[in-house]
Design a protein around this motif. Structure first.
Motif, PDB file in Angstrom:
ATOM      1  N   ARG A 139      57.560 -57.682   0.467  1.00 29.34           N
ATOM      2  CA  ARG A 139      58.407 -59.193  -0.057  1.00 29.34           C
ATOM      3  C   ARG A 139      59.015 -59.775   1.414  1.00 29.34           C
ATOM      4  O   ARG A 139      59.244 -60.559   1.720  1.00 29.34           O
ATOM      5  CB  ARG A 139      58.969 -58.989  -0.723  1.00 29.34           C
ATOM      6  CG  ARG A 139      59.312 -60.667  -1.481  1.00 29.34           C
ATOM      7  CD  ARG A 139      59.679 -61.187  -2.946  1.00 29.34           C
ATOM      8  NE  ARG A 139      58.320 -60.931  -3.491  1.00 29.34           N
ATOM      9  CZ  ARG A 139      58.320 -61.903  -5.050  1.00 29.34           C
ATOM     10  NH1 ARG A 139      59.705 -62.065  -5.404  1.00 29.34           N
ATOM     11  NH2 ARG A 139      57.397 -61.082  -6.087  1.00 29.34           N
ATOM     12  N   PHE A 140      59.654 -58.269   1.966  1.00 29.91           N
ATOM     13  CA  PHE A 140      60.521 -59.196   2.474  1.00 29.91           C
ATOM     14  C   PHE A 140      61.113 -58.357   3.890  1.00 29.91           C
ATOM     15  O   PHE A 140      61.969 -58.464   4.263  1.00 29.91           O
ATOM     16  CB  PHE A 140      62.498 -58.949   1.937  1.00 29.91           C
ATOM     17  CG  PHE A 140      62.403 -59.571   1.096  1.00 29.91           C
ATOM     18  CD1 PHE A 140      61.964 -61.208   0.951  1.00 29.91           C
ATOM     19  CD2 PHE A 140      62.440 -59.339  -0.870  1.00 29.91           C
ATOM     20  CE1 PHE A 140      62.186 -61.750  -0.118  1.00 29.91           C
ATOM     21  CE2 PHE A 140      62.575 -59.723  -1.200  1.00 29.91           C
ATOM     22  CZ  PHE A 140      62.456 -61.890  -1.615  1.00 29.91           C
ATOM     23  N   GLY A 141      60.059 -57.185   3.805  1.00 30.03           N
ATOM     24  CA  GLY A 141      60.564 -56.068   5.230  1.00 30.03           C
ATOM     25  C   GLY A 141      60.071 -56.590   6.636  1.00 30.03           C
ATOM     26  O   GLY A 141      59.015 -57.634   6.748  1.00 30.03           O
ATOM     27  N   ARG A 142      60.665 -56.167   7.320  1.00 27.13           N
ATOM     28  CA  ARG A 142      60.302 -56.933   8.991  1.00 27.13           C
ATOM     29  C   ARG A 142      59.241 -55.384   9.497  1.00 27.13           C
ATOM     30  O   ARG A 142      58.731 -55.698  10.425  1.00 27.13           O
ATOM     31  CB  ARG A 142      61.165 -57.933   9.653  1.00 27.13           C
ATOM     32  CG  ARG A 142      61.458 -58.638   9.329  1.00 27.13           C
ATOM     33  CD  ARG A 142      62.994 -59.577  10.128  1.00 27.13           C
ATOM     34  NE  ARG A 142      62.682 -61.156   9.070  1.00 27.13           N
ATOM     35  CZ  ARG A 142      62.352 -61.880   9.633  1.00 27.13           C
ATOM     36  NH1 ARG A 142      62.036 -61.689  11.292  1.00 27.13           N
ATOM     37  NH2 ARG A 142      63.047 -62.961   9.893  1.00 27.13           N
ATOM     38  N   LEU A 143      59.874 -54.549   9.072  1.00 27.09           N
ATOM     39  CA  LEU A 143      59.632 -53.358   9.881  1.00 27.09           C
ATOM     40  C   LEU A 143      58.675 -52.201   9.119  1.00 27.09           C
ATOM     41  O   LEU A 143      58.282 -52.836   8.374  1.00 27.09           O
ATOM     42  CB  LEU A 143      61.047 -52.491  10.161  1.00 27.09           C
ATOM     43  CG  LEU A 143      61.934 -52.298  11.085  1.00 27.09           C
ATOM     44  CD1 LEU A 143      63.331 -51.336  11.169  1.00 27.09           C
ATOM     45  CD2 LEU A 143      61.659 -52.502  12.772  1.00 27.09           C
ATOM     46  N   PRO A 144      57.782 -51.832  10.279  1.00 32.51           N
ATOM     47  CA  PRO A 144      56.433 -51.018   9.775  1.00 32.51           C
ATOM     48  C   PRO A 144      57.348 -50.294   8.393  1.00 32.51           C
ATOM     49  O   PRO A 144      57.944 -49.395   8.748  1.00 32.51           O
ATOM     50  CB  PRO A 144      56.163 -50.294  10.544  1.00 32.51           C
ATOM     51  CG  PRO A 144      55.495 -51.174  11.744  1.00 32.51           C
ATOM     52  CD  PRO A 144      57.598 -51.597  11.873  1.00 32.51           C
ATOM     53  N   TRP A 145      56.266 -50.526   7.746  1.00 35.17           N
ATOM     54  CA  TRP A 145      56.867 -49.352   6.307  1.00 35.17           C
ATOM     55  C   TRP A 145      57.159 -47.476   6.673  1.00 35.17           C
ATOM     56  O   TRP A 145      57.642 -46.630   6.137  1.00 35.17           O
ATOM     57  CB  TRP A 145      55.040 -49.410   5.289  1.00 35.17           C
ATOM     58  CG  TRP A 145      55.437 -48.397   4.152  1.00 35.17           C
ATOM     59  CD1 TRP A 145      54.985 -47.235   4.429  1.00 35.17           C
ATOM     60  CD2 TRP A 145      56.421 -47.943   2.652  1.00 35.17           C
ATOM     61  NE1 TRP A 145      55.147 -46.288   2.851  1.00 35.17           N
ATOM     62  CE2 TRP A 145      56.034 -47.113   2.258  1.00 35.17           C
ATOM     63  CE3 TRP A 145      57.081 -49.249   2.504  1.00 35.17           C
ATOM     64  CZ2 TRP A 145      56.061 -46.617   0.877  1.00 35.17           C
ATOM     65  CZ3 TRP A 145      57.665 -48.646   1.462  1.00 35.17           C
ATOM     66  CH2 TRP A 145      57.229 -47.497   0.187  1.00 35.17           C
TER      67      TRP A 145
END
Length: 528
Positions: A139-145
């Protein structure tokens, strides 16, 4: 996010900081555009700062920090099979995420689940941590997992330096932990099995732990020890997104974690009751009343690590994660290098009220404070006295106008005097041998029953019979007068490990970011 590309000297310095004795004064720091604050594991906060510097979100920083905290703890007080709770703000909206333990469908007699220190697979529960952080990232991440796992994988593969405190923890649990899972002071402790699991989850997602090979290993390990886990239990697990609990306090709106947790509700109730209370450092009436509020609104219950982050995009995240038991628990069960908590070993009564797959309520209370819709403070806490610590620090900052850097350095009261300290800093043998833990409570219950106290009035009657643990840094005259007003106290040196301590951290948002945490936990404040 690969620590092998970071400054080598800085990486080593932050790893060695994790072996330092705990500070006694509290920590604070400043930042201009982003910040991360953590309760333990300085290298983990370095990982969070690197995530922010790489353009990551507040959630990215929280995840990278949390993952590294668990590797640095070797799964002792936090676990990838533990729980995760978060309150989040972005674009005028606050959200609550709960990824607590869930029940096994086949466990139909919770009252008979063995208690510590009896080892049994029945004390395991469906884990929530990895599903929770993945839900937050989606929902809120920007960098790759996968990038967020790099610091934790680095720790697992390359090892972390073992200080005296950690060596004592390994020695304490030598009869519980599996062969080879041991270290002495000066070792570099490596976790190759864990590294393989983390690489798989980084590549395949949390599904690896809930639908894939790790799920099957978890079920096999738990069932071999007498537990009732099934693959369907893990496959059915879902974190809970909800609206935060909100309360007005001194002109601010406190948004605390929502259902199914009880920590947010307890915090909201406490703040309502604390409105208008004076300074407990100088006013014995205020001290008595604030302790009374803590006792009335929140029952003791601890968790293990917090992380707070603010990013340059306007997002704020306040999180708490935990193994929710004593160090490594008492079963010594591992799956893929991941410690399996025995958190069902002391929650039989709660489990009896829940249906299959339902989440256990948690006392964790991460919160975000707004004024006129703008975030001004992020807050989270851990430890046996987490509710007391949160109440005092928010009361100081919001109610008394104390600067956050000064608030974390004020004297504090902690939990009632029937707890045996906090498992992060206290020798666990005190709990396992029955020292202090429970005896005062049981005696008070017996006296209340003999006095004919009703079931409804039992909690208040028992607490009135048990002193509150308070640090010796308070003015002695204030303490004496508070006791004359009817509040029983147990005064202990601030450094005594048997204090049922609460640890609190916060980030104040304004013209600049100011982060701070209370003493003894060991985490750092990292600002950009």
């Amino acid at each position: 996010m690969d620590p092998r590309t970071w400054d080598t000297d800085e990486v080593r310095r932050y790893l060695l900081l994790g072996t330092s004795p705990p500070d006694t004064e509290g920590v604070s720091g400043v930042g201009e555009r982003a910040m991360v604050v953590g309760s333990t594991g300085p290298f983990a906060q370095l990982a969070g700062r690197q995530a922010l510097a790489a353009g990551g979100s507040a959630v990215d920083a929280v995840i990278a920090t949390s993952l590294a905290q668990i590797a640095l703890a070797a799964g002792s007080w936090v676990s990838y099979a533990g729980v995760f709770t978060m309150t989040h703000f972005l674009d005028g909206r606050t959200d609550s995420l709960s990824a607590g333990f869930a029940t096994f469908a086949e466990e139909d007699d919770p009252a008979s689940i063995p208690r510590q220190p009896i080892a049994s697979g029945r004390t395991a529960l469906v884990p929530g941590f990895m599903a929770g952080v993945q839900a937050a990232h989606r929902r809120f991440g920007r960098l790759p997992w996968a990038d967020l796992f790099e610091p934790a994988i680095f720790v697992a593969e390359q090892g972390f330096p073992v200080g005296l405190g950690r060596a004592n923890q390994f020695a304490l649990r030598k009869d519980v932990l599996p062969p080879g899972f041991h270290a002495v002071e000066g070792d570099e402790f490596r976790q190759p099995d864990l590294a393989r699991t983390l690489r798989a989850v980084a590549a395949e997602g949390a599904e690896w732990m809930y639908h894939g090979p790790w799920a099957r290993e978890f079920v096999d390990v738990v069932r071999a020890a007498g537990g009732k886990a099934t693959p369907a239990d893990l496959a059915a697990y879902e974190p809970v997104w909800d609206t935060p609990v909100t309360v007005d306090f001194h002109g601010a709106q406190v948004h605390a974690v929502g259902r199914p947790n009880r920590g947010g509700v307890a915090l909201a109730e406490a703040l309502r009751l604390a409105e208008g209370i004076g300074d407990p450092l100088t006013d014995p009436v205020a001290l008595r009343d604030l302790i009374g509020v803590a006792r009335q609104s929140g029952r003791p219950g601890g968790h293990s690590d917090f992380v707070l982050a603010v990013d340059s995009y306007g997002a704020v995240a306040a999180a708490c994660h935990s193994i929710n038991t004593s160090l490594w628990g008492t079963t010594g069960l591992f799956a893929g290098g991941v410690s399996i908590p025995d958190a069902a070993s002391f929650q039989q009564a709660t489990l009896a009220k829940l249906g299959p797959g339902e989440h256990l309520p948690s006392p964790a209370n991460p919160a975000i404070v707004l004024r006129d819709g703008v975030p001004v403070l992020a807050s989270s806490s851990i430890g046996a006295g987490l509710h007391c610590a949160t109440l005092q620090c928010l009361h100081a900052v919001l109610g008394l106008g104390v600067d956050i850097a000064d608030a974390v350095r004020r004297p504090m009261f902690h939990g009632p005097d029937y707890l045996a300290g906090d498992t992060v800093v206290t020798p666990v043998q005190d709990r396992l041998q029955g020292k202090r833990f429970g005896s005062a409570w049981q005696n008070a219950v017996q006296r209340a029953r003999e006095a004919g106290v009703s079931r409804e009035g039992m909690w208040d009657a028992v607490l009135a019979d048990i002193p509150q643990v308070i640090e010796d840094r308070f003015d002695s005259d204030v303490l004496r007068r508070a006791e004359e007003l009817g509040q029983r106290l147990t005064v202990r040196p601030v450094t005594e490990p048997s204090i049922p301590r609460g640890f609190w951290g916060g980030i104040a948002l304004g013209d600049r970011l100011v982060g701070a945490r209370t003493p003894f936990s060991g985490g750092t404040v990292e600002g950009l």
